[in-house]
Design an enzyme around this catalytic site. Structure first.
Site, PDB file in Angstrom:
ATOM      1  N   PHE A  90     -21.340  36.303  -9.084  1.00  0.00           N
ATOM      2  CA  PHE A  90     -21.295  34.859  -8.876  1.00  0.00           C
ATOM      3  C   PHE A  90     -20.302  34.231  -9.833  1.00  0.00           C
ATOM      4  O   PHE A  90     -20.283  34.556 -11.023  1.00  0.00           O
ATOM      5  CB  PHE A  90     -22.685  34.247  -9.099  1.00  0.00           C
ATOM      6  CG  PHE A  90     -22.720  32.755  -8.943  1.00  0.00           C
ATOM      7  CD1 PHE A  90     -22.742  32.179  -7.679  1.00  0.00           C
ATOM      8  CD2 PHE A  90     -22.723  31.928 -10.053  1.00  0.00           C
ATOM      9  CE1 PHE A  90     -22.764  30.805  -7.536  1.00  0.00           C
ATOM     10  CE2 PHE A  90     -22.742  30.548  -9.912  1.00  0.00           C
ATOM     11  CZ  PHE A  90     -22.759  29.988  -8.647  1.00  0.00           C
ATOM     12  N   GLY A 101     -13.686  36.463 -10.406  1.00  0.00           N
ATOM     13  CA  GLY A 101     -14.423  37.489  -9.664  1.00  0.00           C
ATOM     14  C   GLY A 101     -13.710  38.831  -9.734  1.00  0.00           C
ATOM     15  O   GLY A 101     -14.341  39.877  -9.899  1.00  0.00           O
ATOM     16  N   ASN A 128     -20.980  34.783   4.819  1.00  0.00           N
ATOM     17  CA  ASN A 128     -20.145  34.480   3.657  1.00  0.00           C
ATOM     18  C   ASN A 128     -18.723  34.993   3.894  1.00  0.00           C
ATOM     19  O   ASN A 128     -18.258  35.938   3.260  1.00  0.00           O
ATOM     20  CB  ASN A 128     -20.753  35.098   2.388  1.00  0.00           C
ATOM     21  CG  ASN A 128     -20.008  34.727   1.130  1.00  0.00           C
ATOM     22  OD1 ASN A 128     -18.994  34.040   1.165  1.00  0.00           O
ATOM     23  ND2 ASN A 128     -20.516  35.204   0.003  1.00  0.00           N
ATOM     24  N   TYR A 135     -13.913  40.452  -1.086  1.00  0.00           N
ATOM     25  CA  TYR A 135     -14.257  41.848  -1.330  1.00  0.00           C
ATOM     26  C   TYR A 135     -13.270  42.790  -0.655  1.00  0.00           C
ATOM     27  O   TYR A 135     -12.866  43.806  -1.229  1.00  0.00           O
ATOM     28  CB  TYR A 135     -15.683  42.138  -0.864  1.00  0.00           C
ATOM     29  CG  TYR A 135     -16.746  41.436  -1.673  1.00  0.00           C
ATOM     30  CD1 TYR A 135     -16.676  41.370  -3.060  1.00  0.00           C
ATOM     31  CD2 TYR A 135     -17.833  40.837  -1.055  1.00  0.00           C
ATOM     32  CE1 TYR A 135     -17.655  40.731  -3.808  1.00  0.00           C
ATOM     33  CE2 TYR A 135     -18.820  40.196  -1.796  1.00  0.00           C
ATOM     34  CZ  TYR A 135     -18.717  40.145  -3.174  1.00  0.00           C
ATOM     35  OH  TYR A 135     -19.686  39.516  -3.907  1.00  0.00           O
TER      36      TYR A 135
END
Length: 162
Positions: A90, A101, A128, A135
């Site tokens: 997060f 991130g 999401n 990712y």
């Protein structure tokens, strides 16, 4: 805010309130604040004991924590190697898109590499889209043919024969 000086460090006992704040913010982001049962006492019992069940990395910008990653060891029988399970990643909303991130995942990858882990795994909500794109940009493959199975709460007691 280009070229931020991002520092990633392992959380300490003094960070308990901060960790709980991040978990609360993530539960809001995930749309499940009603499921939040974590407390500083519960976290302390698992994070800062002789053999911690889970570890936390904090990402800081200008000395202020702005994101976290919570992870623990797992194992792959197919690989016959340890792995890491990323339970939470997060970054506070106004710091997203600035490399924080990525810095957290890079630190996690360094831990995985130094401990001979065969893989790092985690889940992402199918709604999401920004998270999925992030990712994938980091090299993650989204496995569509695997589903999370969960037994929790009363179902654990029922299955255990209580």
């Amino acid at each position: 805010m280009a070229n931020l000086d991002i520092k990633v460090r392992e959380a300490k006992l003094a960070d308990l309130e901060l960790i709980l704040t991040f978990i609360s913010q993530k539960s809001e982001f995930d749309g499940v604040p009603h499921l939040l049962a974590a407390t500083t006492d519960k976290l302390n019992e698992t994070l800062f004991v002789e053999s911690p069940l889970v570890r936390v990395l904090l990402a800081e910008v200008a000395g202020k924590a702005v994101g976290f990653a919570m992870f623990y060891a797992s194992y792959s029988s197919l690989l016959a190697q340890p792995c890491l399970w990323l339970d939470d990643l997060f970054v506070q909303s106004h710091f997203r898109g600035l490399g924080i991130g990525t810095a957290l995942l890079k630190s996690l990858a360094q831990i995985a590499e130094s401990t001979n882990c065969g893989r790092i795994e985690w889940t992402v909500n199918t709604r999401n889209s920004p998270g999925i794109a992030f990712y994938q940009k980091q090299g993650a493959r989204i496995l569509e043919n695997i589903r999370v199975c969960r037994i929790d709460g009363e179902a654990i007691s029922l299955l255990a024969g209580q």
